[in-house]
Design a protein around this motif. Structure first.
Motif, PDB file in Angstrom:
ATOM      1  N   SER A 165      -6.884  -1.853 -14.903  1.00 25.78           N
ATOM      2  CA  SER A 165      -5.493  -1.417 -15.061  1.00 25.78           C
ATOM      3  C   SER A 165      -4.981  -1.715 -16.462  1.00 25.78           C
ATOM      4  CB  SER A 165      -4.609  -2.100 -14.018  1.00 25.78           C
ATOM      5  OG  SER A 165      -5.005  -1.777 -12.712  1.00 25.78           O
TER       6      SER A 165
ATOM      7  N   TYR B 293       0.459  -3.827  -8.668  1.00 24.81           N
ATOM      8  CA  TYR B 293      -0.051  -3.803  -7.287  1.00 24.81           C
ATOM      9  C   TYR B 293      -1.208  -4.786  -7.128  1.00 24.81           C
ATOM     10  CZ  TYR B 293      -2.764  -2.107  -3.290  1.00 24.81           C
ATOM     11  OH  TYR B 293      -3.496  -2.022  -2.127  1.00 24.81           O
ATOM     12  N   TYR B 294      -2.184  -4.703  -8.030  1.00 25.35           N
ATOM     13  CA  TYR B 294      -3.350  -5.591  -7.928  1.00 25.35           C
ATOM     14  C   TYR B 294      -3.013  -7.024  -8.310  1.00 25.35           C
ATOM     15  CZ  TYR B 294      -6.611  -1.837  -6.910  1.00 25.35           C
ATOM     16  OH  TYR B 294      -7.274  -0.801  -6.302  1.00 25.35           O
TER      17      TYR B 294
ATOM     18  N   LEU C  25       2.614   1.755  -3.380  1.00 25.91           N
ATOM     19  CA  LEU C  25       1.738   2.334  -4.401  1.00 25.91           C
ATOM     20  C   LEU C  25       1.478   3.808  -4.109  1.00 25.91           C
ATOM     21  CD1 LEU C  25       0.065   1.660  -6.948  1.00 25.91           C
ATOM     22  CD2 LEU C  25      -1.901   1.355  -5.427  1.00 25.91           C
ATOM     23  N   ASP C  26       1.303   4.128  -2.828  1.00 21.59           N
ATOM     24  CA  ASP C  26       1.071   5.511  -2.424  1.00 21.59           C
ATOM     25  C   ASP C  26       2.270   6.385  -2.784  1.00 21.59           C
ATOM     26  OD1 ASP C  26      -0.402   7.570  -1.294  1.00 21.59           O
ATOM     27  OD2 ASP C  26       0.493   7.293   0.678  1.00 21.59           O
TER      28      ASP C  26
ATOM     29  N   THR D 109      -0.081   0.274 -10.937  1.00 20.44           N
ATOM     30  CA  THR D 109      -1.395  -0.160 -10.437  1.00 20.44           C
ATOM     31  C   THR D 109      -1.672  -1.606 -10.817  1.00 20.44           C
ATOM     32  OG1 THR D 109      -2.208   2.113 -10.685  1.00 20.44           O
ATOM     33  CG2 THR D 109      -3.856   0.389 -10.401  1.00 20.44           C
ATOM     34  N   TYR D 110      -1.328  -1.974 -12.033  1.00 17.91           N
ATOM     35  CA  TYR D 110      -1.525  -3.359 -12.482  1.00 17.91           C
ATOM     36  C   TYR D 110      -0.697  -4.318 -11.628  1.00 17.91           C
ATOM     37  CZ  TYR D 110      -1.001  -7.613 -15.221  1.00 17.91           C
ATOM     38  OH  TYR D 110      -0.956  -8.928 -15.602  1.00 17.91           O
TER      39      TYR D 110
ATOM     40  N   LYS E 168       2.510   6.842  -6.512  1.00 17.49           N
ATOM     41  CA  LYS E 168       1.562   7.870  -6.953  1.00 17.49           C
ATOM     42  C   LYS E 168       2.130   9.260  -6.692  1.00 17.49           C
ATOM     43  CE  LYS E 168      -3.245   9.360  -6.406  1.00 17.49           C
ATOM     44  NZ  LYS E 168      -4.530   9.128  -5.702  1.00 17.49           N
TER      45      LYS E 168
ATOM     46  N   ASN F  85       0.826  -1.209   0.000  1.00 16.40           N
ATOM     47  CA  ASN F  85       0.000   0.000   0.000  1.00 16.40           C
ATOM     48  C   ASN F  85       0.860   1.259   0.000  1.00 16.40           C
ATOM     49  OD1 ASN F  85      -2.383  -1.435   0.007  1.00 16.40           O
ATOM     50  ND2 ASN F  85      -2.654  -1.348   2.211  1.00 16.40           N
TER      51      ASN F  85
ATOM     52  N   GLN G 262     -10.115  -4.850 -10.891  1.00 14.95           N
ATOM     53  CA  GLN G 262      -9.107  -3.793 -10.897  1.00 14.95           C
ATOM     54  C   GLN G 262      -7.947  -4.125 -11.832  1.00 14.95           C
ATOM     55  OE1 GLN G 262      -9.301  -0.835  -9.664  1.00 14.95           O
ATOM     56  NE2 GLN G 262     -11.208  -1.132  -8.546  1.00 14.95           N
ATOM     57  N   THR G 263      -7.637  -5.403 -11.947  1.00 18.95           N
ATOM     58  CA  THR G 263      -6.582  -5.811 -12.883  1.00 18.95           C
ATOM     59  C   THR G 263      -7.010  -5.539 -14.312  1.00 18.95           C
ATOM     60  OG1 THR G 263      -5.808  -7.540 -11.358  1.00 18.95           O
ATOM     61  CG2 THR G 263      -5.149  -7.735 -13.651  1.00 18.95           C
TER      62      THR G 263
ATOM     63  N   PHE H 203       2.364   4.860 -14.085  1.00 17.27           N
ATOM     64  CA  PHE H 203       1.533   4.600 -12.898  1.00 17.27           C
ATOM     65  C   PHE H 203       0.495   3.524 -13.206  1.00 17.27           C
ATOM     66  CE2 PHE H 203      -1.952   5.575  -9.880  1.00 17.27           C
ATOM     67  CZ  PHE H 203      -1.236   5.313  -8.711  1.00 17.27           C
TER      68      PHE H 203
END
Length: 414
Positions: A325, A397-398, A121-122, A394-395, A125, A118, A321-322, A390
């Motif tokens: 992304s 990450y999920y 990713l934060d 995100t991809y 971003k 988390n 979400q994937t 990004f």
């Protein structure tokens, strides 16, 4: 001395890339450090529960003083003793508590990894937000430079009475507006850098370009958030075993050896035995508890059902979400192509209009519109490239990937 300065020069000229920032995050972030300390506590709890399976050894003593001893009892009695006890059978309660402690450690460890993801990713971003702001700043600075050049030129024309003061005022207004926007963006960059510095535990003054590998064909991997939920579900099953142990027989053996001493003895109040060994075997079993055990098991069943629903939702969320992304990556690639084409056209158009403006063939409105179009196209192109990176983050990450491992080496600008 010059040699050392040369070695330090790259560090002074370049900022941090995303890979080094994520390394600093893992090393310095206090939330992660707190979570890791919690892991150590959970690990220590396993040892505590394991030690509870060994026999217990107690030592003690007492002194008894009777002002008026009863017949056949000494006036003063003192004793020291040692006692060893062991649970022969406890319904597997201690064994279940050990497994539960191990599961709690597992949950804590996975939760730490989830927190790390988390935060990564934060921070990613924040990193690309700063990159977007810098792209906007560079485009605005370039526009500011162009306006300033024209402002200087028009001022010379006014002095030569080839232009009016209103021409200066119009350009000055555009220059001041641009300067205001530049200063606003500078503040936003400074604010974002300070927030990023807080998270990684090191002051960051600038950031360098970073890009991710493109690896989108692998099978979807279960992420740590789902793993935590499944481990909590397992904990409920272990708790059920602990609850069940309460209604099973409890068998315990104890052996106590005591030494005695006496004072104020006589024929009416004689001394007792010098020592005593007491072996006790006890067994207990709960026959009825007014439904407490049953109620506890029902509670655990409901909690397990709730977790199963949450696991199902999180699994579907990961899949959705994937897909989103991947769609964003595909869409952003098209945006980059369009933005590059628009930038190429805007640059070409500005060169032409700038020449015409210098020759007096177009007015300042046409010039400023062409400059604004080029500025916006430049920002859109750079921001789209950052959005793509990004999108990869995100991809990954999920998909349960380590963002740090998916980054290419730092790229330094010439």
């Amino acid at each position: 001395m010059k040699k050392y300065i040369a070695l330090l020069l790259p560090a002074l000229l370049f900022g941090e890339d995303l890979k080094s920032i994520l390394e600093l995050l893992n090393k310095n972030n206090t939330l992660l450090q707190s979570s890791k300390l919690t892991n150590e506590a959970k690990q220590q709890n396993i040892k505590t529960k394991e030690n509870a399976t060994y026999p217990t050894i107690d030592v003690g003593g007492y002194y008894q003083n009777l002002q008026t001893p009863a017949s056949g009892q000494a006036g003063d009695i003192y004793s020291v003793y040692g006692k060893i006890g062991y649970d022969l059978y406890d319904g597997d309660r201690k064994k279940s508590l050990i497994e539960l402690a191990k599961n709690e450690y597992k949950i804590s460890d996975i939760s730490t990894n989830a927190l790390k993801e988390n935060l990564a990713l934060d921070v990613t971003k924040d990193f690309f937000t700063i990159k977007n702001l810098k792209a906007s700043l560079n485009a605005k600075e370039e526009a500011k430079k162009s306006i300033n050049e024209q402002l200087t030129r028009v001022k010379r024309y006014v002095e030569a009475k080839l232009a009016t003061k209103s021409d200066i005022d119009r350009l000055q207004s555009s220059f001041d507006t641009n300067h205001y926007e530049v200063e606003t963006i500078k503040f936003q960059i400074d604010e974002a850098l300070q927030n990023l510095s807080l998270k990684i535990g090191k002051k960051i003054d600038s950031v360098e370009d970073s890009i991710f590998y493109e690896n989108l064909d692998e099978k979807l991997q279960e992420n740590n958030h789902i793993k935590v939920l499944k481990a909590r579900r397992d904990a409920i099953l272990l708790n059920e075993q602990v609850v069940n142990s309460a209604i099973l027989p409890q068998v315990k053996i104890e052996n106590t050896y005591s030494r005695f001493g006496y004072n104020r003895t006589n024929s009416s109040h004689p001394a007792g035995a010098d020592d005593q060994n007491n072996l006790t075997l006890s067994a207990t079993m709960k026959l009825y508890d007014f439904g407490i055990n049953k109620s506890e098991k029902q509670l655990l069943t409901i909690e397990a059902q709730a977790l199963a629903k949450e696991i199902d939702y999180k699994t579907k969320e990961q899949e959705v979400q994937t897909k989103i992304s991947l769609l964003k990556i595909s869409t952003t690639k098209e945006k980059i192509k369009s933005a590059y084409s628009a930038l190429t056209s805007a640059k070409s158009a500005f060169i032409t209009i700038n020449e015409k403006y210098n020759a007096g063939l177009v007015d300042y409105v046409t010039y400023l519109e062409a400059l604004q179009t080029k500025t916006n196209a430049n920002m859109s192109y750079e921001i789209s490239k950052n959005e793509l990176q990004f999108g990869y983050a995100t991809y990954y990450y999920y998909n349960g990937k380590n963002l740090e491992e998916m980054l290419l080496l730092q790229i330094k600008k010439d």
